[in-house]
Design an enzyme around this catalytic site. Sequence first.
Site, PDB file in Angstrom:
ATOM      1  N   THR A 164      -6.361  -3.130  -1.696  1.00 27.26           N
ATOM      2  CA  THR A 164      -6.515  -3.404  -0.267  1.00 27.26           C
ATOM      3  C   THR A 164      -6.850  -2.140   0.527  1.00 27.26           C
ATOM      4  O   THR A 164      -7.119  -2.228   1.728  1.00 27.26           O
ATOM      5  CB  THR A 164      -5.231  -4.015   0.321  1.00 27.26           C
ATOM      6  OG1 THR A 164      -4.156  -3.075   0.201  1.00 27.26           O
ATOM      7  CG2 THR A 164      -4.864  -5.308  -0.396  1.00 27.26           C
ATOM      8  N   ASP A 165      -6.852  -0.988  -0.128  1.00 24.69           N
ATOM      9  CA  ASP A 165      -7.138   0.276   0.553  1.00 24.69           C
ATOM     10  C   ASP A 165      -8.604   0.312   0.980  1.00 24.69           C
ATOM     11  O   ASP A 165      -9.510   0.097   0.165  1.00 24.69           O
ATOM     12  CB  ASP A 165      -6.831   1.441  -0.389  1.00 24.69           C
ATOM     13  CG  ASP A 165      -7.066   2.786   0.271  1.00 24.69           C
ATOM     14  OD1 ASP A 165      -6.112   3.321   0.861  1.00 24.69           O
ATOM     15  OD2 ASP A 165      -8.199   3.296   0.204  1.00 24.69           O
ATOM     16  N   LEU A 166      -8.837   0.608   2.259  1.00 17.00           N
ATOM     17  CA  LEU A 166     -10.206   0.569   2.777  1.00 17.00           C
ATOM     18  C   LEU A 166     -11.099   1.595   2.091  1.00 17.00           C
ATOM     19  O   LEU A 166     -12.268   1.321   1.791  1.00 17.00           O
ATOM     20  CB  LEU A 166     -10.191   0.801   4.288  1.00 17.00           C
ATOM     21  CG  LEU A 166     -11.543   0.711   4.989  1.00 17.00           C
ATOM     22  CD1 LEU A 166     -12.183  -0.659   4.781  1.00 17.00           C
ATOM     23  CD2 LEU A 166     -11.380   0.992   6.488  1.00 17.00           C
ATOM     24  N   TRP A 222       0.821  -1.206   0.000  1.00 19.44           N
ATOM     25  CA  TRP A 222       0.000   0.000   0.000  1.00 19.44           C
ATOM     26  C   TRP A 222       0.856   1.259   0.000  1.00 19.44           C
ATOM     27  O   TRP A 222       0.574   2.216  -0.726  1.00 19.44           O
ATOM     28  CB  TRP A 222      -0.924  -0.001   1.220  1.00 19.44           C
ATOM     29  CG  TRP A 222      -1.810   1.199   1.305  1.00 19.44           C
ATOM     30  CD1 TRP A 222      -3.044   1.358   0.739  1.00 19.44           C
ATOM     31  CD2 TRP A 222      -1.530   2.435   1.987  1.00 19.44           C
ATOM     32  NE1 TRP A 222      -3.554   2.615   1.029  1.00 19.44           N
ATOM     33  CE2 TRP A 222      -2.647   3.292   1.783  1.00 19.44           C
ATOM     34  CE3 TRP A 222      -0.452   2.895   2.745  1.00 19.44           C
ATOM     35  CZ2 TRP A 222      -2.703   4.571   2.337  1.00 19.44           C
ATOM     36  CZ3 TRP A 222      -0.517   4.174   3.282  1.00 19.44           C
ATOM     37  CH2 TRP A 222      -1.630   4.999   3.068  1.00 19.44           C
TER      38      TRP A 222
END
Length: 211
Positions: free
Chosen positions: A159-161, A140
Site C-alpha cells: 500500500t506504500d505509495l 504500513w
Amino acid sequence: MSTPYDLRAAERALSEADRALASVIARCGACTLVVEPIEDPYHALLKAIVYQQLSGKAAGTIHRRVLELDPERRMDPETVLALPDEALRGAGLSRNKLAAIQDLSRKTLDGTVPRMADLHDLSDYEIIDRLSAVRGVGRWTVEMLLIFNLGRPDVLPSTDLGVRKGFQLLDGSDDLPTPRTLEAYGERWRPFRSIASWYLWRLVDGDGANW
C-alpha cells in the site's frame, strides 16, 4: 548497522528472478539498506505515533517533551497510564495520539505487544497482526519497522505509495498498480521482497538514471 542477511545474495537472487528488476539493480548499484536496531517495540511505536503526520522537527520536540514527563526519561507503559491526560496533552499530544499511546501502553502490559526477546520467534504476519491491533498503528507502520528496524528481508509494503509508483515505472503502466496486483507480481521476489521494495523506492527517487 548492516542487515542480518546478505544483501549481495539478495541482489543476485532478484536479478535472476526478474529481468526488469535486474535492470534497475544494475542502474542503481548495490543496495545500501540500513537496519537501525530498536530498544523494544513499545518505545519504537511510541515514537512512531508521536511522529505521525508531523514534520521531523515538530515531532522531535513533542517526543522529547513526552519523555521529559518521566524523570528517568523512560516513559514506560506504567508511567504513561499513571500520568494525567492533561500532562500528556500539555506535552503537545493530540487527543487521538494520547488515546493511541494509552492503548499502546495497555496492550504492552497485557502482552499483545510482545517483548523484544519474543519478537524473533514471531513471523512477519504475526508481528503485523499483533502490533497493528494498537490504536493508531496501521499495517504500513509495522511494515516499516519490520524492514528498517527488525531487518526482515521479505516484506512488501504493497500500500506504500512510493513502492506502487516504483512498480508503475518498472511495469511501464499508465496507472498505479493496486496492492493486489503488486503482491501477485511480487511473489517472484520472495524471499527478498524488502530489498525489491528498496529498489522501487530508489527508482522513484531517480536513482535508476535514464530509466
